[in-house]
Write an enzyme that holds these catalytic residues in place. Structure first.
Site, short mmCIF file in Angstrom:
data_model
loop_
_atom_site.label_atom_id
_atom_site.label_comp_id
_atom_site.label_asym_id
_atom_site.label_seq_id
_atom_site.Cartn_x
_atom_site.Cartn_y
_atom_site.Cartn_z
N ARG A 55 -0.23 -5.41 -2.46
CA ARG A 55 0.60 -6.53 -2.87
C ARG A 55 -0.11 -7.87 -2.90
O ARG A 55 0.03 -8.64 -3.84
CB ARG A 55 1.82 -6.68 -1.95
N THR A 56 -0.83 -8.17 -1.85
CA THR A 56 -1.38 -9.53 -1.76
C THR A 56 -2.34 -9.79 -2.92
O THR A 56 -2.23 -10.79 -3.63
CB THR A 56 -2.05 -9.74 -0.40
N LYS A 84 -25.30 -5.20 1.18
CA LYS A 84 -26.76 -5.41 1.29
C LYS A 84 -27.12 -6.35 2.42
O LYS A 84 -28.26 -6.68 2.63
CB LYS A 84 -27.30 -6.01 -0.02
N ARG A 105 -9.39 -11.89 2.07
CA ARG A 105 -8.82 -11.05 3.14
C ARG A 105 -9.99 -10.43 3.87
O ARG A 105 -10.89 -9.86 3.25
CB ARG A 105 -7.91 -9.98 2.57
N HIS A 133 -1.32 -14.34 8.26
CA HIS A 133 -1.12 -14.00 6.85
C HIS A 133 -0.14 -15.04 6.29
O HIS A 133 1.04 -14.75 6.06
CB HIS A 133 -0.54 -12.58 6.76
#
Ligand code: NCD
Length: 306
Positions: A55-56, A84, A105, A133
């Site tokens: 969703r986000t 890397k 995120r 959040h």
């Protein structure tokens, strides 16, 4: 109110006036998000997702597309140069050259804050470990306001994993700015984080309970959450609390008729599917409200509305 260029990292950084303003802007953006516009034409959003998301990430992308902007990004760290050995600071210093706004995120709680220190474009926290959040909590508030026509005066229960669930931390900070009666319902090992309680307890009254049955009769809003299995250091600890709460039609029998049931999703087994067709269930409405709120936030930090 000046939001242009602002980072959105924690709802601890917001005043009630600012949250009210964001909610008002979301309301004005709702029809625009629905029909589409060219408000953000020429603007680029980068989504840097170091943790799983449906969703986000997609709702930020959908919001950006609806407003005429475009998006770039990655949905897992494995395919980026982080693999890397690139540092987050370097990743941000590069991506800010590609984009006008960045949503990140990350599994580490301080990651979004760190990114903001290195970025000259606005950083939006799309979930920082078990920390916060903020955009989810803002869309939750918008949903509450839409459904109940007010926030002050409500009895609100946050239920489930209050320790590792980041949405409830942001939501608790935000709700503490309103005159709500806030109830935390969780198993003993998953009680609301002490630092959150310390921050909000001067502002509002909070109560802690163990069982949904202790609160179901009086709440106006019940916010259910998933037990955050992936954050448990120990599988045996998870096994002890797994399936602690299950909302089904029986649970809802003693609820107020107009009780609103919310969930940030994804759900596992904490809300039975038979509940979806009741008038209480508003969790799929929350999904649409996420588009609306994120349209408003993108437009605000990009300085396209004020
Ligand atoms: C939440 C999250 O990622 O914190 N999901 C979301 O963004 N709606 C909740 C969860 O994962 O349980």
């Amino acid at each position: 109110m000046e939001f242009k260029g602002r980072d959105i990292i924690s709802l601890k950084d917001f005043s009630r006036k600012e949250i009210d303003y964001v909610l008002e802007m979301a309301k004005t953006m709702e029809p625009i998000a629905k029909t589409g516009s060219d408000q953000l034409q020429g603007k680029i959003l980068a989504t840097l997702f170091f943790e799983p998301s449906t969703r986000t990430r997609l709702s930020f992308e959908s919001a950006m597309n609806r407003l005429g902007g475009s998006t770039i990004g990655f949905a897992e760290a494995e395919i980026s140069s982080v693999k890397k050995g690139e540092t987050l600071a370097d990743t941000i210093r590069v991506v800010e050259k590609y984009a006008d706004v960045i949503v990140i995120r990350h599994p580490l709680e301080g990651a979004a804050r760190l990114a903001a220190e290195f970025s000259t474009v606005p950083i939006i926290n799309g979930g920082s470990g078990a920390g916060e959040h903020p955009t989810q909590a803002l869309l939750d508030l918008y949903t509450i306001l839409k459904e109940k026509k007010k926030i002050d005066g409500l009895n609100v229960a946050l239920v489930g994993d209050l320790r590792y669930g980041r949405t409830v931390h942001s939501l608790a900070y935000a709700l503490s700015l309103y005159e709500v009666n806030l109830l935390f319902v969780s198993p003993d090992t998953l009680r609301m984080r002490r630092d959150v309680i310390e921050t909000i307890k001067e502002k509002i009254k909070v109560g802690e309970k163990r069982k949904i049955e202790e609160v179901i009769r009086k709440v106006d809003v019940l916010y259910m959450t998933r037990i955050q299995k992936e954050r448990f250091p120990d599988a045996a600890e998870y096994a002890k609390v797994k399936g602690s709460y299950k909302i089904n039609l029986d649970t809802l029998e003693s609820a107020r008729k107009d009780m609103v049931l919310l969930h940030p999703l994804p759900r596992v087994d904490e809300i039975s599917p038979e509940v979806d067709n009741t008038t209480h269930a508003k969790y799929f409405e929350q999904v649409w409200n996420g588009i609306v709120m994120r349209s408003a936030l993108l437009s605000l930090v990009l300085g396209e509305i004020e």
